[in-house]
Design an enzyme around this catalytic site. Structure first.
Site, mmCIF file in Angstrom:
data_model
loop_
_atom_site.group_PDB
_atom_site.id
_atom_site.type_symbol
_atom_site.label_atom_id
_atom_site.label_comp_id
_atom_site.label_asym_id
_atom_site.label_seq_id
_atom_site.Cartn_x
_atom_site.Cartn_y
_atom_site.Cartn_z
ATOM 1 N N GLY A 9 0.834 -1.191 0.000
ATOM 2 C CA GLY A 9 0.000 0.000 0.000
ATOM 3 C C GLY A 9 0.863 1.233 0.000
ATOM 4 O O GLY A 9 0.523 2.260 0.558
ATOM 5 N N MET A 149 -5.297 -1.301 2.653
ATOM 6 C CA MET A 149 -4.009 -0.852 2.147
ATOM 7 C C MET A 149 -3.436 0.187 3.123
ATOM 8 O O MET A 149 -3.453 -0.043 4.315
ATOM 9 C CB MET A 149 -4.157 -0.310 0.710
ATOM 10 C CG MET A 149 -5.046 -1.193 -0.190
ATOM 11 S SD MET A 149 -4.643 -2.985 -0.216
ATOM 12 C CE MET A 149 -3.386 -2.963 -1.469
ATOM 13 N N SER A 150 -3.001 1.330 2.625
ATOM 14 C CA SER A 150 -2.333 2.270 3.542
ATOM 15 C C SER A 150 -3.269 3.021 4.477
ATOM 16 O O SER A 150 -2.792 3.764 5.338
ATOM 17 C CB SER A 150 -1.494 3.259 2.752
ATOM 18 O OG SER A 150 -0.391 2.590 2.188
ATOM 19 N N VAL A 151 -4.580 2.815 4.326
ATOM 20 C CA VAL A 151 -5.463 3.330 5.379
ATOM 21 C C VAL A 151 -5.087 2.678 6.708
ATOM 22 O O VAL A 151 -5.282 3.246 7.783
ATOM 23 C CB VAL A 151 -6.947 3.105 5.003
ATOM 24 C CG1 VAL A 151 -7.879 3.372 6.174
ATOM 25 C CG2 VAL A 151 -7.323 3.984 3.807
#
Lengths: 434, 434
Positions: A9, A149-151
């Site tokens: 991510g 992901m990068s959340v």
């Protein structure tokens, strides 16, 4: 195996590599229509595997983002055993007609049009705590879980900010004080605050086009698959983090590098005796009235991937956002300290952020692993590759949670048709209260 | 990789190989005390991996049975999104003192003593639908999930019996009519009934001491790990099933062979368009008011392991048993047809069963992948290696769900201190109603 990198991510490159040739559109790439992994057995050309990387090639990734647990080992993020707290509903079909002009565009677009333009898998909008809009596409259903992901980074950052607010983590201490094993890496001399704000001076390229980029070593180390014969590199996220070299000086610029979140995860584990997965469950998911368990993907020694491995139901992500919007209160409880949320939404150093060159995000900053718009509504957001988003607009009393599977990883590909849509909807909801 | 075989839950050998040398007892082998996978990172000698088989060596397996999803890819069995239906509680401490004489023993033992003797991880007893007893040990908590091992077979068998009762599956048809790919295997000429009752004539040795036993090929085929270089065998459960050769004649004897359940899973998938995981969720778990999702381990093409891959919360397994005890009614709904449950508890052919030589199970039979005691209470049960059990006693209005991690796989190791304990408790509950 290296394809595991795709789930970091981490694609951070601003506006890069987006438009070489046009991929299939959202309808043509609909993973339900393409029938990935359907059948007993599925047709040979519809089988997706983790180990050969087929799972993360577009359009197959549109199935995989809703099914990571079928591809990899995972760790549960329990919601607890009680009754979920239902979100009140007050759906409004008028939202589909809300209009906006995409960034850099001249033609208006409607909210409804933006969803396929962004390869949306699911989106929910809360206004004043009520669900005013909710849609699912492709293989994602209300009872499914999707990769954040990068959340995931913002979840870890929220835990970090909470521990700081509670005095359980000292933001001014050096990372090496919590994790002595990182003393000789570039992380050792950074402060926890620099980790939280990603202003560490570390060499960590997320240029996926470069086979020598550190992101590939990170992915190989984190892969839960057996290492290939002759492999001599690091064998876990923790092993990898110890190899990270310095580049530049700490505290001078924002640099979006996934390894910072995994280092934060390690610091949190040492400060609390809990992995981010356990802490997220105990401190937040079990108290939110979540309706589904979440989960993290893990490396070969059971370390949850703090930088990008969380998966959840869409409405549960929205519950989390609504709790933040309400100063940490949800479900009748003060779940997180207000001071932690204040610290997030105040934002970080704009000058440091500007150095990173995000042309589509002028005047933004990064704080506690959140992206802060500094717009007139005080909006802040969590962002993950391929279009994952949690957008919180305090002034409009609005929370948007969105899962997507855009063929392009970097959010620069969907920001033009998502960011102005969010802001237009916020203005619309303020103007047309129900 | 071959160690994946250990989770087939298939050790069927009656009373074999139990007592070579004494393993650690339940207290000394407590997985919480041993600290498997605790720490960031865990100590090197406390790390368990799927690919090297370390996870399934005793005493490590005591941790692994509660954490399969951290080791392997899995498929969710959703409980749905609504509120769980709480089980009423009426706990009785007097149960700990219930006394019985172990099979083949002369000294009495109490119920409380039987739990460590059997390496119990968790046990819940329902009487007239109320929780009268519930205990957890080691790393299993009420909010955790544990491998059901071959109790999974009874879930698949219940689905199969249901489809037969509903006319969606014809028990008299040959397997090849549902799965043409099995025509040339030994399964092709067997009937669905013979699959359900495990009276197929197939060559499938579950002798783990024999490296050429088919169970190892089954395990290698089903492993989600990449196949080693030069591997030319089957690459999925479905591939493996097509290689199974005949041995003996169909319908003449009970032979406990895991491959039958995987073949049944394939038949069910073809008859319904649903995997056993999906069907179990839709038909049962979502309607039981379950408090947790369950999950199946899957092979490299996403096939749930019907023969041994289900994992669930303990109370949810008890809910399932209570529904069967109530003729398919639970939570105010007729969840399964009474005819299916009648078919299970009537049992199978005792003569066929006797040929398999289970000395501890005299007069029992096997039907629809359930073990039927034919005792005076009409009890029937689901059984899985290392001591998993779901025991339903209609006359005593009692359901026992039990998770365990006995060092010995075969249930002959724990039957002496579990079967008479269950029956003694049943008699006690009849005698002392509250």
């Amino acid at each position: 195996m290296a394809l595991a990198a795709s789930v970091t991510g981490a694609f951070a490159a601003p506006e890069s590599a987006a438009k070489s040739k046009a991929p299939l559109d959202a309808v043509a790439s609909d993973p339900a229509k393409l029938g990935w992994m359907v059948g007993s057995p599925p047709p040979a050309n519809r089988i997706l595997r983790f180990d050969d990387g087929s799972y993360f090639q577009f359009p197959a990734l549109r199935w995989s983002v809703s099914n990571f647990r079928q591809l990899m080992p995972t760790m549960n993020v329990s919601r607890g055993l009680g009754a979920p707290v239902p979100l009140p509903r007050a759906e409004r079909d008028d939202i589909d007609s809300v209009s906006f002009t995409p960034l850099g565009g001249s033609q208006p677009m409607t909210w409804a049009q933006s969803l396929p333009a962004n390869y949306t898998d699911g989106i929910v909008v809360l206004h004043r705590g009520r669900v005013v809009y909710e849609r699912y596409f492709g293989v994602l259903k209300e009872g499914g879980q999707h990769g954040l992901m990068s959340v995931s980074k913002s979840l870890a950052g929220t835990l970090g900010a909470t521990l700081v607010a509670e005095g359980k983590l000292d933001a001014d201490k050096r990372v090496s004080e919590y994790v002595p094993e990182l003393s000789r890496s570039a992380f050792g001399s950074a402060t926890v605050r620099q980790l939280l704000d990603m202003t560490t001076g570390i060499r960590f390229s997320e240029d996926y086009a470069d086979p020598k980029a550190e992101v590939w070593q990170h992915a190989a180390a984190g892969s839960p698959l057996p290492k290939p014969k002759g492999y001599t590199g690091p064998r876990s996220y923790y092993d990898f983090l110890q190899t990270v070299k310095p580049q530049g000086r700490h505290g001078e610029a924002f640099g979006y590098k996934t390894a910072n979140t995994d280092a934060l995860g390690w610091v949190i584990a040492r400060a609390t005796g809990r992995s981010v997965a356990q802490l997220l469950s105990e401190r937040i998911w079990q108290r939110l009235g979540a309706e589904q368990d979440g989960y993290y993907t893990v490396d070969s020694i059971g370390t949850p991937f703090a930088g990008g491995g969380m998966n959840s139901g869409l409405r549960d992500l929205a519950r989390f956002g609504e709790m933040l919007r309400n100063d940490g209160v949800f479900n009748g409880q003060q779940i997180l300290p207000k001071a932690a949320i204040d610290d997030i939404r105040q934002g970080g150093d704009k000058g440091n952020f500007a150095k990173a060159g995000y042309k589509l995000l002028p005047g933004w900053s990064y704080r506690d692993m959140w992206w802060v718009t500094h717009n007139e509504h005080g909006a802040y957001m969590a962002r993950g590759v391929h279009g994952q988003a949690l957008y919180i607009d305090p002034k409009a009393e609005m929370v948007i949670a969105r899962f997507a599977s855009n063929p392009v990883a970097g959010n620069a590909a969907n920001d033009p048709t998502s960011l102005p849509a969010y802001h237009a909807l916020a203005r619309y909801l303020i103007a047309t209260p129900r």
